[in-house]
Design a protein around this motif. Structure first.
Motif, PDB file in Angstrom:
ATOM      1  N   LEU A   1     -27.666  43.769  32.282  1.00  0.00           N
ATOM      2  CA  LEU A   1     -27.566  42.507  33.001  1.00  0.00           C
ATOM      3  C   LEU A   1     -27.472  42.780  34.498  1.00  0.00           C
ATOM      4  O   LEU A   1     -26.602  43.526  34.951  1.00  0.00           O
ATOM      5  CB  LEU A   1     -26.336  41.716  32.538  1.00  0.00           C
ATOM      6  N   VAL A   2     -28.372  42.182  35.256  1.00  0.00           N
ATOM      7  CA  VAL A   2     -28.389  42.333  36.714  1.00  0.00           C
ATOM      8  C   VAL A   2     -28.308  40.931  37.311  1.00  0.00           C
ATOM      9  O   VAL A   2     -29.072  40.042  36.926  1.00  0.00           O
ATOM     10  CB  VAL A   2     -29.669  43.049  37.190  1.00  0.00           C
ATOM     11  N   GLU A   3     -27.382  40.738  38.259  1.00  0.00           N
ATOM     12  CA  GLU A   3     -27.178  39.410  38.829  1.00  0.00           C
ATOM     13  C   GLU A   3     -26.850  39.501  40.308  1.00  0.00           C
ATOM     14  O   GLU A   3     -26.808  40.600  40.882  1.00  0.00           O
ATOM     15  CB  GLU A   3     -26.068  38.675  38.069  1.00  0.00           C
ATOM     16  N   VAL A   4     -26.587  38.340  40.906  1.00  0.00           N
ATOM     17  CA  VAL A   4     -26.381  38.227  42.351  1.00  0.00           C
ATOM     18  C   VAL A   4     -25.226  39.116  42.816  1.00  0.00           C
ATOM     19  O   VAL A   4     -24.218  39.275  42.116  1.00  0.00           O
ATOM     20  CB  VAL A   4     -26.097  36.760  42.727  1.00  0.00           C
ATOM     21  N   ASP A   5     -25.423  39.708  44.004  1.00  0.00           N
ATOM     22  CA  ASP A   5     -24.441  40.557  44.705  1.00  0.00           C
ATOM     23  C   ASP A   5     -24.335  41.961  44.116  1.00  0.00           C
ATOM     24  O   ASP A   5     -23.507  42.755  44.592  1.00  0.00           O
ATOM     25  CB  ASP A   5     -23.053  39.909  44.736  1.00  0.00           C
ATOM     26  N   MET A   6     -25.135  42.282  43.107  1.00  0.00           N
ATOM     27  CA  MET A   6     -25.139  43.652  42.599  1.00  0.00           C
ATOM     28  C   MET A   6     -26.078  44.508  43.444  1.00  0.00           C
ATOM     29  O   MET A   6     -27.001  43.997  44.073  1.00  0.00           O
ATOM     30  CB  MET A   6     -25.575  43.668  41.126  1.00  0.00           C
ATOM     31  N   SER A   7     -25.854  45.805  43.451  1.00  0.00           N
ATOM     32  CA  SER A   7     -26.694  46.740  44.201  1.00  0.00           C
ATOM     33  C   SER A   7     -26.907  47.991  43.358  1.00  0.00           C
ATOM     34  O   SER A   7     -26.085  48.326  42.496  1.00  0.00           O
ATOM     35  CB  SER A   7     -26.043  47.124  45.543  1.00  0.00           C
ATOM     36  N   GLY A   8     -28.027  48.669  43.624  1.00  0.00           N
ATOM     37  CA  GLY A   8     -28.272  49.917  42.932  1.00  0.00           C
ATOM     38  C   GLY A   8     -29.711  50.062  42.486  1.00  0.00           C
ATOM     39  O   GLY A   8     -30.590  49.259  42.820  1.00  0.00           O
ATOM     40  N   ALA A   9     -29.952  51.103  41.709  1.00  0.00           N
ATOM     41  CA  ALA A   9     -31.308  51.443  41.283  1.00  0.00           C
ATOM     42  C   ALA A   9     -31.891  50.370  40.359  1.00  0.00           C
ATOM     43  O   ALA A   9     -33.091  50.106  40.398  1.00  0.00           O
ATOM     44  CB  ALA A   9     -31.301  52.794  40.573  1.00  0.00           C
ATOM     45  N   GLU A  10     -31.037  49.739  39.514  1.00  0.00           N
ATOM     46  CA  GLU A  10     -31.542  48.690  38.626  1.00  0.00           C
ATOM     47  C   GLU A  10     -32.086  47.505  39.427  1.00  0.00           C
ATOM     48  O   GLU A  10     -33.104  46.905  39.065  1.00  0.00           O
ATOM     49  CB  GLU A  10     -30.440  48.218  37.672  1.00  0.00           C
ATOM     50  N   VAL A  11     -31.386  47.159  40.530  1.00  0.00           N
ATOM     51  CA  VAL A  11     -31.858  46.057  41.372  1.00  0.00           C
ATOM     52  C   VAL A  11     -33.170  46.440  42.048  1.00  0.00           C
ATOM     53  O   VAL A  11     -34.098  45.625  42.152  1.00  0.00           O
ATOM     54  CB  VAL A  11     -30.792  45.678  42.422  1.00  0.00           C
ATOM     55  N   ALA A  12     -33.283  47.686  42.509  1.00  0.00           N
ATOM     56  CA  ALA A  12     -34.533  48.145  43.126  1.00  0.00           C
ATOM     57  C   ALA A  12     -35.680  48.101  42.119  1.00  0.00           C
ATOM     58  O   ALA A  12     -36.808  47.721  42.451  1.00  0.00           O
ATOM     59  CB  ALA A  12     -34.363  49.558  43.683  1.00  0.00           C
TER      60      ALA A  12
END
Length: 269
Positions: free
Chosen positions: A205-216
């Motif tokens: 699960l990826v959502e707002v305000d998260m950071s990292g390789a999954e978001v990229a």
């Protein structure tokens, strides 16, 4: 999480984001439409139109919904104002007022001796009083004042020395600046799925305000799908959230702005 109907693609992204926020608050509250109607004073049919994006919910009703789940009213107000601005029709530019006639236009010419003595009329028609000339200062006084001002400025510059770098300030700024993490998109296809070289997750699960390789990875896949996330920086900000919403609309998924197994599957397929 409730299964919501896909929002119309003709809606402005700001309206979509606000409606998605309302839907999330409704899911968090656990209230039915009839319970929500009793608590806010707005009918269940009105809330159905609000959640479908057909009408913009009054902020008082949205605030009551947020209060039921302890949501941040400041964030909700910002989203509401953006949605209201998007719904508000553009205002036509006001007509330019006619220029005012020049002072004295249309008045009969007065004799020179009278025109010199008559006080000039202001724009509102009130006569200006006669101005009494001020006495001229002595040249020596003016020179002393100028020399004193220049000397004071020079002493201040010598004491402050703004051209010298502040080592404490430089060290603090260097410590406060985080090192940028480089991300890039290297697309490959394996077993019918697309990968961008940052993460191979298909369920996280990826959502707002998260950071990292999954978001990229998410941003690269959105970019490959033709939806700009605002850049590949590894941070899930508002532009990335809007891109996710548009992808969910295009794939007829539940529009919540979050990336779970269904959204990953649509992006990698």
């Amino acid at each position: 999480m409730s299964r919501w109907k896909a929002l119309s693609e003709s809606l402005d992204p700001a309206v979509i984001r606000f409606v998605v926020e309302l839907r999330g608050l409704k899911d968090s509250s656990g209230l039915s439409l009839s319970q929500l109607a009793r608590r806010t004073g707005y009918s269940a049919s009105s809330w159905e139109r609000y959640f479908d994006g057909r009408l913009l919910v009054p902020f008082e009703a949205a605030e009551a919904l947020a209060g039921a789940v302890g949501a941040d009213p400041v964030r909700l107000r910002v989203l509401y104002e953006a949605a209201a601005d998007a719904r508000r029709p553009a205002r036509a530019a006001p007509d330019r007022p006619p220029s005012e006639p020049e002072a004295g236009a249309g008045e009969p010419d007065a004799p020179p001796e009278l025109s010199e003595a008559r006080p000039q009329a202001s724009r509102r028609g009130f006569a200006r009083p006669f101005a009494r000339p001020l006495p001229r200062p002595e040249p020596r006084t003016v020179l002393i004042v100028l020399v004193s001002a220049v000397a004071g400025s020079a002493l201040t510059l010598l004491a402050v020395q703004p051209w010298q770098p502040d080592p404490v300030r430089l060290s603090t700024a260097a410590a406060a600046t985080p090192a940028a993490v480089p991300y890039s998109c290297h697309y490959t296809r394996s077993n019918g799925l697309w990968f961008a070289g940052n993460s191979d997750t298909r369920t996280d699960l990826v959502e707002v305000d998260m950071s990292g390789a999954e978001v990229a990875e998410l941003q690269c896949l959105l970019q490959r799908a033709g939806i700009s996330p605002g850049g590949i920086d590894g941070h899930f900000g508002p532009l990335t959230e809007l891109a996710v919403i548009r992808e969910q609309q295009a794939q007829h998924l539940s529009v919540d702005g979050q990336v779970g197994p269904q959204t990953w599957e649509a992006l990698r397929g």
